[in-house]
Enzyme design. Structure first.
Site, PDB file in Angstrom:
ATOM      1  N   PRO A   1      24.006 -20.446   9.340  1.00 50.84           N
ATOM      2  CA  PRO A   1      23.482 -20.735  10.681  1.00 50.84           C
ATOM      3  C   PRO A   1      23.782 -19.556  11.591  1.00 50.84           C
ATOM      4  CG  PRO A   1      25.501 -21.990  10.256  1.00 50.84           C
ATOM      5  CD  PRO A   1      25.173 -21.258   8.986  1.00 50.84           C
TER       6      PRO A   1
ATOM      7  N   GLN B   1      22.987 -27.873  11.837  1.00 52.98           N
ATOM      8  CA  GLN B   1      24.391 -27.646  12.189  1.00 52.98           C
ATOM      9  C   GLN B   1      24.674 -28.170  13.597  1.00 52.98           C
ATOM     10  OE1 GLN B   1      26.438 -23.956  13.356  1.00 52.98           O
ATOM     11  NE2 GLN B   1      27.806 -24.310  11.612  1.00 52.98           N
TER      12      GLN B   1
ATOM     13  N   CYS C   1      33.069 -21.456  15.207  1.00 50.83           N
ATOM     14  CA  CYS C   1      32.630 -20.609  16.325  1.00 50.83           C
ATOM     15  C   CYS C   1      33.785 -20.368  17.303  1.00 50.83           C
ATOM     16  CB  CYS C   1      31.454 -21.274  17.043  1.00 50.83           C
ATOM     17  SG  CYS C   1      30.872 -20.255  18.414  1.00 50.83           S
TER      18      CYS C   1
ATOM     19  N   ASN D   1      31.767 -17.782   2.352  1.00 53.29           N
ATOM     20  CA  ASN D   1      30.961 -17.031   3.327  1.00 53.29           C
ATOM     21  C   ASN D   1      31.805 -15.905   3.909  1.00 53.29           C
ATOM     22  OD1 ASN D   1      30.505 -17.309   6.756  1.00 53.29           O
ATOM     23  ND2 ASN D   1      28.824 -16.571   5.489  1.00 53.29           N
TER      24      ASN D   1
HETATM   25  C1  LIG Z   1      23.951 -13.677  15.535  1.00 54.22           C
HETATM   26  C2  LIG Z   1      24.903 -14.620  14.849  1.00 54.22           C
HETATM   27  C3  LIG Z   1      24.962 -15.932  15.263  1.00 54.22           C
HETATM   28  C4  LIG Z   1      25.824 -16.845  14.616  1.00 54.22           C
HETATM   29  N1  LIG Z   1      25.781 -18.160  14.969  1.00 54.22           N
HETATM   30  C5  LIG Z   1      26.479 -19.075  14.245  1.00 54.22           C
HETATM   31  C6  LIG Z   1      26.295 -20.467  14.432  1.00 54.22           C
HETATM   32  O1  LIG Z   1      25.468 -20.917  15.243  1.00 54.22           O
HETATM   33  N2  LIG Z   1      27.064 -21.311  13.685  1.00 54.22           N
HETATM   34  C7  LIG Z   1      27.956 -20.856  12.753  1.00 54.22           C
HETATM   35  O2  LIG Z   1      28.615 -21.654  12.081  1.00 54.22           O
HETATM   36  N3  LIG Z   1      28.132 -19.545  12.538  1.00 54.22           N
HETATM   37  C8  LIG Z   1      27.390 -18.655  13.241  1.00 54.22           C
HETATM   38  N4  LIG Z   1      27.505 -17.317  12.955  1.00 54.22           N
HETATM   39  C9  LIG Z   1      28.410 -16.887  11.874  1.00 54.22           C
HETATM   40  C10 LIG Z   1      27.662 -16.863  10.537  1.00 54.22           C
HETATM   41  O3  LIG Z   1      27.192 -18.142  10.206  1.00 54.22           O
HETATM   42  C11 LIG Z   1      28.580 -16.346   9.415  1.00 54.22           C
HETATM   43  O4  LIG Z   1      29.651 -17.232   9.264  1.00 54.22           O
HETATM   44  C12 LIG Z   1      29.133 -14.952   9.709  1.00 54.22           C
HETATM   45  O5  LIG Z   1      28.117 -14.074  10.181  1.00 54.22           O
HETATM   46  C13 LIG Z   1      29.803 -14.360   8.461  1.00 54.22           C
HETATM   47  O6  LIG Z   1      28.876 -14.235   7.420  1.00 54.22           O
HETATM   48  P1  LIG Z   1      28.190 -12.804   7.050  1.00 54.22           P
HETATM   49  O7  LIG Z   1      29.311 -11.823   6.886  1.00 54.22           O
HETATM   50  O8  LIG Z   1      27.420 -13.063   5.785  1.00 54.22           O
HETATM   51  O9  LIG Z   1      27.313 -12.443   8.214  1.00 54.22           O
HETATM   52  C14 LIG Z   1      26.663 -16.409  13.578  1.00 54.22           C
HETATM   53  C15 LIG Z   1      26.592 -15.061  13.169  1.00 54.22           C
HETATM   54  C16 LIG Z   1      25.712 -14.188  13.777  1.00 54.22           C
HETATM   55  C17 LIG Z   1      25.626 -12.763  13.288  1.00 54.22           C
END
Ligand SMILES: Cc1cc2nc3c(=O)[nH]c(=O)nc-3n(C[C@H](O)[C@H](O)[C@H](O)COP(=O)(O)O)c2cc1C
Length: 325
Positions: free
Chosen positions: A18, A72, A102, A212
């Site tokens: 998400p 979510q 978050c 993740n």
């Molecule tokens: C622009 C952006 C918005 C995000 N919004 C959410 C969110 O709404 N809910 C959530 O659980 N994590 C959110 N995240 C975190 C991601 O879901 C993820 O946990 C995090 O980017 C780590 O994973 P990655 O290294 O593959 O990017 C967000 C990340 C980014 C970059």
């Protein structure tokens, strides 16, 4: 044929994280065209936006093609959570996920998101309330908060929440530092500990444990399938969406990679259904990664940057088709 037959991954989960402001319904439709088997998540939606906002449909509506799709939710009130989960059921989501990761100051003020890591009993109540919808419930969380690194506390958190009926945990494999870091820094600065997530799966094999954090290339992802039940990919899925198709191929779920022209045709068909109601920038902003790492990537991105809201996405993308030859 898939030449990675040694990867025992057919029952494994591949999902796209998400991401607020990124994984809106148009982005998800695009990702679905590239990756038919991955699980998609909505952006986080707060229970107040759904229950008190003027326009809950805006957050809840989606296209049938987006299935499997998880909503979510963010919030800390079990009563509101129960009502929001019931809405998810009515709208036909495949599951609901609770945000316990978050770190933003707005979310901290609301006392939900990552700060719920300190109150596993409340998370258990929230999960139980969500479960009354009849939908599968998952929790996406961090390893811990601030500088405190304690595996036993993490494991206890999961065990308490599991007792309330949650069987699926998505672990963003780093702490959230609630003070002094922006949400973006909180995705990079606290150190990653994938090994903790592997340990959780070893010790709690009856639970679905998805990892993740920091996955941005094929072999790093496929290597996880021997240690955990799934991998959730965030930023890399957005910036380099063809990676999802490459992973699907390595998992034996497809034989060839998608052709950009075919993806764009699918998007044009989608945009035609929306007509003027879908201005070009609302779709084009998600398409920068379509040519990631390929010849013509720069020209494609320059074209996308010319999108204007006076033009429909369908018209705009039709003009872009020759750039994909
Ligand atoms: C622009 C952006 C918005 C995000 N919004 C959410 C969110 O709404 N809910 C959530 O659980 N994590 C959110 N995240 C975190 C991601 O879901 C993820 O946990 C995090 O980017 C780590 O994973 P990655 O290294 O593959 O990017 C967000 C990340 C980014 C970059």
């Amino acid at each position: 044929m898939n030449n990675n037959k040694n990867i025992k991954s057919n029952d494994k989960i591949l999902s796209v994280a998400p991401m607020l402001d990124w994984t809106d319904r148009h982005c998800r439709y695009f990702l679905r065209l590239l990756c038919p088997s991955c699980v998609l998540y909505t952006e986080m939606v707060t229970t107040s936006a759904l229950l008190l906002g003027r326009d809950p449909e805006r957050f809840l509506e989606f296209s049938e093609a987006e299935h499997p799709l998880i909503l979510q939710l963010g919030g800390d009130d079990p009563v509101a959570m129960r009502a929001a989960a019931a809405m998810a059921h009515t709208y036909g989501y495949d599951g609901i996920n609770l945000n316990v990761g978050c770190p933003s100051s707005r979310v901290q003020k609301g006392r939900f998101g990552a700060c719920l890591m300190t109150t596993p009993e409340l998370v258990a109540e929230l999960v139980a309330a969500m479960g009354e919808s009849g939908l599968p419930v998952s929790v996406k969380h961090r390893l811990g908060l601030d500088r405190e690194e304690d595996y036993a506390t993490l494991r206890a958190f999961i065990e308490i929440v599991a007792m309330a009926g949650c069987r699926h945990f998505i672990v963003h494999a780093r702490n959230a530092w609630l003070k002094g870091l922006s949400p973006a820094e909180n995705r990079d600065v606290p150190p990653l500990r994938w090994d903790w997530v592997h340990q959780l799966k070893k010790e709690l094999p009856h639970l679905t444990i998805e990892i993740n954090g920091g996955f941005n290339e094929l072999t790093a992802v496929t290597a996880q399938f021997s240690a955990v039940d799934g991998v959730m990919i965030g930023r890399a899925a957005y910036h380099h969406p063809l990676l999802l198709a490459e992973i699907e191929r390595a998992m034996g779920r497809r034989e060839t990679l998608p052709v950009p022209e075919v993806i764009l045709s699918g998007l044009i068909e989608y945009a035609e259904q929306w007509g003027e109601a879908l201005p070009a920038p609302r779709l084009s902003r998600h398409l920068h990664g379509l040519r990631f790492g390929q010849n013509g990537a720069g020209a494609w991105r320059r074209f996308l940057s010319t999108a204007e809201s006076g033009e429909s996405a369908a018209e705009f993308l039709r003009r872009g088709m020759p750039l994909l030859d």
